[in-house]
Design a protein around this motif. Structure first.
Motif, PDB file in Angstrom:
ATOM      1  N   ASN A  44       0.832  -1.207   0.000  1.00  0.00           N
ATOM      2  CA  ASN A  44       0.000   0.000   0.000  1.00  0.00           C
ATOM      3  C   ASN A  44       0.868   1.258   0.000  1.00  0.00           C
ATOM      4  O   ASN A  44       0.580   2.240  -0.702  1.00  0.00           O
ATOM      5  N   ALA A  45       1.924   1.216   0.820  1.00  0.00           N
ATOM      6  CA  ALA A  45       2.818   2.375   0.900  1.00  0.00           C
ATOM      7  C   ALA A  45       3.565   2.573  -0.415  1.00  0.00           C
ATOM      8  O   ALA A  45       3.812   3.709  -0.832  1.00  0.00           O
ATOM      9  N   TYR A  46       3.907   1.483  -1.093  1.00  0.00           N
ATOM     10  CA  TYR A  46       4.605   1.581  -2.380  1.00  0.00           C
ATOM     11  C   TYR A  46       3.740   2.316  -3.391  1.00  0.00           C
ATOM     12  O   TYR A  46       4.212   3.210  -4.109  1.00  0.00           O
ATOM     13  N   ALA A  47       2.449   1.938  -3.442  1.00  0.00           N
ATOM     14  CA  ALA A  47       1.528   2.609  -4.368  1.00  0.00           C
ATOM     15  C   ALA A  47       1.398   4.090  -4.023  1.00  0.00           C
ATOM     16  O   ALA A  47       1.363   4.952  -4.906  1.00  0.00           O
ATOM     17  N   ALA A  48       1.341   4.378  -2.713  1.00  0.00           N
ATOM     18  CA  ALA A  48       1.218   5.772  -2.278  1.00  0.00           C
ATOM     19  C   ALA A  48       2.472   6.566  -2.617  1.00  0.00           C
ATOM     20  O   ALA A  48       2.394   7.729  -3.039  1.00  0.00           O
ATOM     21  N   MET A  49       3.645   5.955  -2.444  1.00  0.00           N
ATOM     22  CA  MET A  49       4.895   6.641  -2.743  1.00  0.00           C
ATOM     23  C   MET A  49       5.053   6.862  -4.251  1.00  0.00           C
ATOM     24  O   MET A  49       5.564   7.899  -4.691  1.00  0.00           O
ATOM     25  N   LYS A  50       4.599   5.902  -5.037  1.00  0.00           N
ATOM     26  CA  LYS A  50       4.656   6.053  -6.491  1.00  0.00           C
ATOM     27  C   LYS A  50       3.776   7.211  -6.935  1.00  0.00           C
ATOM     28  O   LYS A  50       4.157   8.015  -7.793  1.00  0.00           O
ATOM     29  N   SER A  51       2.596   7.318  -6.307  1.00  0.00           N
ATOM     30  CA  SER A  51       1.678   8.413  -6.625  1.00  0.00           C
ATOM     31  C   SER A  51       2.254   9.754  -6.190  1.00  0.00           C
ATOM     32  O   SER A  51       2.183  10.748  -6.928  1.00  0.00           O
ATOM     33  N   LEU A  52       2.852   9.794  -5.001  1.00  0.00           N
ATOM     34  CA  LEU A  52       3.434  11.034  -4.499  1.00  0.00           C
ATOM     35  C   LEU A  52       4.603  11.472  -5.383  1.00  0.00           C
ATOM     36  O   LEU A  52       4.735  12.658  -5.710  1.00  0.00           O
ATOM     37  N   ALA A  53       5.443  10.527  -5.778  1.00  0.00           N
ATOM     38  CA  ALA A  53       6.584  10.852  -6.641  1.00  0.00           C
ATOM     39  C   ALA A  53       6.105  11.431  -7.969  1.00  0.00           C
ATOM     40  O   ALA A  53       6.659  12.412  -8.469  1.00  0.00           O
TER      41      ALA A  53
END
Length: 430
Positions: free
Chosen positions: A224-233
């Motif tokens: 979940n955090a990976y998806a969120a970090m990809k979106s934030l980046a």
């Protein structure tokens, strides 16, 4: 028809180089690709470190079949386990496992779908037994499931290798655990007795503990955090970010407890620009800064725009703060109009009468004129030597001294008018 990993692995080599360890690909914007499996130059250092245990240069990699096999097998096996055959082939060719049906043309090669279809067609024609025998006969030593790298071993303990290397006590314990092939449970038991563990934040301790007590939840949290970090980046404007960097961000968020503001700041430092282009929020910031500078009659270097965009996109600064800076500099440059600029007017608006005069007298399109590129307007906007604005009559006279004016129709009409008046004064014209 389903294919085995060994068939797939052999097909990649045949597709990429015809099974030639000495193959070197053409120059691309990412550099050249090297070896039997055509590994791009930027990947050689980190991938050989990860899968071969030693960082190699491109030339060293090209001269080392064992390293080529270890890297390709380790990376392709990772792709295969995550994405299946089509996704793995797509990831190897394009870097994205989800584009395996893309028919968009690729520079210097087939479409991604064309490449994937070709690899699977080759793989289906390879005898599974022959592929397995070939793999066993290879001169490198690599099991079907590659041995864990040091980085993967650290992750299995719930840590990052960077964190392990940051503390001598932790590094000694980790090295001892790796040498002794400790289980994660044994490592955690020893970890809890270290001074390092007792000095860590509750966030990090909970993260590491969850890795052992509830691995399914730990993995779900990371995904979940990976998806969120990809979106934030992407929102910040980091283009082409590697999965390794995203996993670092995940670790910073879950293990170190970084909030979104700090992560945004961290991602901001990784923004890159290509040919004056930016992406995500950075693209809007980039455009706003250029428009603002233009309206205020200011020019800045490419590096200034890049640094300003990074600061704003990462949350260290704002557009409003940069507008204040630009407006202050503009007021200094165009001192004769400083009060109007500070009051909120733009230099381009203030320059409108001069723009109209240049267009009318030198017969130039108004759309091609501004306070930056036109020397007449720029000089007039800076005012006279006594600090006062340039009078329009004085400005128009200076335009008629420009050699370009003599080539205009109004100059010719004016000269014809003067000549006609002279003739009239001598009684030679009526």
């Amino acid at each position: 028809m389903a294919v085995t990993f060994e068939q797939f692995f052999a097909a990649i080599a045949q597709q990429e180089s015809g099974n030639r360890y000495s193959a070197v690909g053409p120059q691309t914007r990412y550099g050249r690709a090297y070896g039997k499996y055509q590994v791009l130059a930027p990947n050689i250092g980190p991938w050989t470190q990860q899968y071969y245990g030693k960082r190699l240069s491109a030339q060293q990699f090209l001269n080392n079949p064992q390293a080529q096999e270890a890297v390709a097998r380790g990376k392709l096996r990772s792709y295969w386990n995550k994405y299946g055959a089509r996704g793995a082939a797509s990831a190897w060719y394009s870097g994205n496992p989800n584009l395996h049906m893309s028919t968009r043309a690729q520079s210097g090669g087939p479409s991604i779908k064309g490449y994937v279809d070709s690899v699977l067609r080759i793989a289906s024609g390879i005898n599974p037994g022959a592929a397995q025998t070939s793999a066993q006969a290879t001169t490198y030593s690599a099991p079907e499931t590659p041995r864990m790298t040091v980085s993967e071993q650290a992750e299995s303990f719930g840590l990052s290798l960077r964190l392990v290397n940051s503390n001598k006590e932790l590094k000694r314990l980790f090295d001892k655990a790796v040498a002794g092939s400790w289980s994660p449970d044994r490592f955690q038991a020893a970890l809890r007795n270290t001074k390092w563990w007792r000095g860590q934040s509750s966030t990090l301790r909970e993260y590491v503990t969850l890795r052992y007590t509830d691995p399914a939840t730990w993995k779900q949290n990371r995904d979940n955090a990976y998806a969120a970090m990809k979106s934030l980046a992407a929102r910040v404007g980091v283009k082409g970010i590697s999965s390794g960097t995203l996993w670092d961000a995940v670790y910073n968020k879950l293990a170190l407890g970084w909030d979104d503001a700090r992560l945004q700041n961290w991602f901001g430092s990784k923004i890159s620009f290509t040919h004056g282009q930016a992406w995500g929020d950075s693209a809007a910031v980039w455009d706003d800064l250029h428009d603002l500078a233009y309206q205020m009659g200011m020019k800045y270097s490419l590096s200034w725009y890049e640094n300003a965009t990074r600061k704003i996109a990462s949350g260290k600064s704002t557009i409003a703060e940069h507008e204040t800076y630009i407006r202050r500099q503009s007021a200094g440059r165009y001192a004769a109009y400083a009060s109007q600029i500070k009051a909120g007017m733009s230099v381009q608006d203030l320059a409108a009468p001069f723009i109209e005069a240049v267009s009318r007298i030198l017969e130039l399109p108004e759309t091609d004129l501004d306070a930056i590129s036109n020397s007449h307007i720029s000089k007039a906007m800076r005012g006279r030597d006594d600090g006062l604005p340039t009078p329009m009559w004085e400005f128009e006279n200076s335009l008629r001294n420009d050699p370009k004016w003599r080539k205009t129709k109004n100059a010719q009409d004016s000269m014809m008018g003067v000549a006609h008046q002279v003739l009239r004064d001598f009684g030679m014209a009526y």
